[in-house]
Design an enzyme around this catalytic site. Structure first.
Site, PDB file in Angstrom:
ATOM      1  N   GLY A   1      26.027  44.244  62.638  1.00 60.00           N
ATOM      2  CA  GLY A   1      24.832  43.602  62.966  1.00 60.00           C
ATOM      3  C   GLY A   1      24.728  42.107  62.261  1.00 60.00           C
TER       4      GLY A   1
ATOM      5  N   ASN B   1      25.939  39.667  64.069  1.00 61.50           N
ATOM      6  CA  ASN B   1      25.298  38.587  65.046  1.00 61.50           C
ATOM      7  C   ASN B   1      23.929  38.703  65.280  1.00 61.50           C
ATOM      8  OD1 ASN B   1      27.515  36.949  66.822  1.00 61.50           O
ATOM      9  ND2 ASN B   1      28.744  39.117  66.342  1.00 61.50           N
TER      10      ASN B   1
ATOM     11  N   ARG C   1      29.208  50.718  73.862  1.00 63.27           N
ATOM     12  CA  ARG C   1      28.937  51.537  74.989  1.00 63.27           C
ATOM     13  C   ARG C   1      29.363  50.706  76.169  1.00 63.27           C
ATOM     14  NH1 ARG C   1      29.961  56.141  73.704  1.00 63.27           N
ATOM     15  NH2 ARG C   1      29.286  56.702  75.703  1.00 63.27           N
ATOM     16  N   ILE C   2      29.722  51.202  77.396  1.00 61.77           N
ATOM     17  CA  ILE C   2      29.959  50.422  78.632  1.00 61.77           C
ATOM     18  C   ILE C   2      28.841  50.765  79.282  1.00 61.77           C
ATOM     19  CG2 ILE C   2      31.299  50.768  80.940  1.00 61.77           C
ATOM     20  CD1 ILE C   2      33.807  51.125  79.180  1.00 61.77           C
TER      21      ILE C   2
ATOM     22  N   HIS D   1      32.139  38.420  72.913  1.00 64.09           N
ATOM     23  CA  HIS D   1      33.573  39.137  72.698  1.00 64.09           C
ATOM     24  C   HIS D   1      34.303  38.255  71.729  1.00 64.09           C
ATOM     25  CE1 HIS D   1      36.818  41.688  73.924  1.00 64.09           C
ATOM     26  NE2 HIS D   1      37.354  40.623  74.240  1.00 64.09           N
TER      27      HIS D   1
ATOM     28  N   GLY E   1      31.903  45.058  85.149  1.00 72.80           N
ATOM     29  CA  GLY E   1      33.442  45.511  84.524  1.00 72.80           C
ATOM     30  C   GLY E   1      33.215  45.336  82.957  1.00 72.80           C
ATOM     31  N   VAL E   2      34.560  45.449  82.235  1.00 67.63           N
ATOM     32  CA  VAL E   2      34.583  45.263  81.064  1.00 67.63           C
ATOM     33  C   VAL E   2      35.084  43.936  80.525  1.00 67.63           C
ATOM     34  CG1 VAL E   2      35.473  46.097  78.921  1.00 67.63           C
ATOM     35  CG2 VAL E   2      35.307  47.898  80.708  1.00 67.63           C
ATOM     36  N   ASP E   3      34.120  42.944  79.955  1.00 69.52           N
ATOM     37  CA  ASP E   3      34.340  41.713  79.568  1.00 69.52           C
ATOM     38  C   ASP E   3      34.715  40.875  80.714  1.00 69.52           C
ATOM     39  OD1 ASP E   3      33.653  42.666  76.989  1.00 69.52           O
ATOM     40  OD2 ASP E   3      35.691  43.310  76.585  1.00 69.52           O
TER      41      ASP E   3
HETATM   42  C1  GRF Z   1      31.531  41.131  66.840  1.00 75.66           C
HETATM   43  O1  GRF Z   1      33.027  40.708  66.635  1.00 75.66           O
HETATM   44  C2  GRF Z   1      31.441  40.854  68.513  1.00 75.66           C
HETATM   45  O2  GRF Z   1      32.227  39.906  68.928  1.00 75.66           O
HETATM   46  C3  GRF Z   1      32.027  42.224  69.192  1.00 75.66           C
HETATM   47  O3  GRF Z   1      31.570  43.199  68.127  1.00 75.66           O
HETATM   48  C4  GRF Z   1      31.370  42.468  66.872  1.00 75.66           C
HETATM   49  C5  GRF Z   1      30.222  42.857  66.251  1.00 75.66           C
HETATM   50  O4  GRF Z   1      29.804  42.211  64.757  1.00 75.66           O
HETATM   51  N1  GRF Z   1      31.296  42.550  70.265  1.00 75.66           N
HETATM   52  P1  GRF Z   1      28.404  42.508  64.386  1.00 75.66           P
HETATM   53  O5  GRF Z   1      27.959  44.034  64.314  1.00 75.66           O
HETATM   54  O6  GRF Z   1      27.520  41.746  64.987  1.00 75.66           O
HETATM   55  O7  GRF Z   1      28.683  42.183  62.892  1.00 75.66           O
END
Ligand code: GRF
Length: 219
Positions: A15, A17, A94-95, A112, A146-148
């Site tokens: 977490g 981000n 999860r997708i 991503h 889709g995925v990404d």
């Molecule tokens: C990040 O690298 C993000 O780009 C990817 O999963 C990771 C999550 O990191 N989708 P955090 O849990 O936010 O530290």
């Protein structure tokens, strides 16, 4: 003053981000509030961070549901009940199914750790290194079926160094993730994004750098 956008942050991991978004909400530079932090992983670091910040949390363990559709339905209901306006996937492993995407049209975003469309999926820092790319980075995009694959909102670029390891590269990218995810959310909160086909057009963007990045740099 802009009305605060109500965010639902979905996370499966540590977490960081989420923490960047919490910090920007707290210091007032983001016109948003986190209505709910939802995880599919009991005890996830993201849930601990949310609780520490005094945010509402919810854990829905996907293993308790018979299939993806029923899990998605439970997540969508929880987000709707919390009055979430923008779904922010922050390391949510999860997708997302079609019905989930349709429940929040152009209102789900993801980050991503690669420069899409290169290297979608998992272990992408390692793949960029092994490929021999000279640049890597991160992408915030709208989520489609889709995925990404959804329309790209913001990207940040970092160089790949000759002595890089996967961990060092991931850490360099993560620093930029923490900058561009709040930036993208703020653009949405300000209502400054519109779609033209796949292209995300930004209303009154600050001037972009026109200089090319070259790695290794010219002498
Ligand atoms: C990040 O690298 C993000 O780009 C990817 O999963 C990771 C999550 O990191 N989708 P955090 O849990 O936010 O530290």
């Amino acid at each position: 003053m802009i009305k605060k956008l109500r965010l639902g942050v979905l996370a499966s991991g540590g977490g960081t981000n989420l923490q960047a978004i919490i910090d920007r909400c707290t210091d007032g530079s983001l016109s948003a509030e986190i209505a709910l932090v939802l995880s599919n992983v009991p005890g996830a670091g993201a849930l601990v961070r949310a609780e520490t910040a005094g945010l509402a949390t919810c854990c829905l363990d996907h293993r308790s549901y018979p299939d993806r559709e029923s899990f998605d339905r439970a997540v969508v209901k929880t987000l709707h009940d919390a009055g979430v306006e923008l779904v922010v996937l922050a390391g949510f492993m999860r997708i997302i199914g079609e019905a989930f995407v349709a429940a929040f049209p152009q209102r789900i975003i993801n980050i991503h750790p690669a420069l899409l469309p290169a290297f979608p999926g998992l272990h992408v820092q390692r793949k960029a290194l092994e490929y021999g790319a000279r640049f890597a980075g991160c992408t915030v995009h709208f989520v489609d079926g889709g995925v990404d694959t959804g329309p790209i909102i913001v990207q940040a670029v970092v160089p790949i160094l000759d002595d890089d390891t996967e961990a060092a590269l991931a850490a360099r990218i993560l620093v930029q993730e923490h900058r561009i995810y709040p930036q993208a959310i703020q653009l949405i909160a300000e209502g400054r994004l519109r779609l033209e086909g796949r292209r995300v057009i930004i209303d009154s963007p600050p001037p972009s750098p026109v200089a090319a990045l070259i790695n290794p740099p010219l002498p």
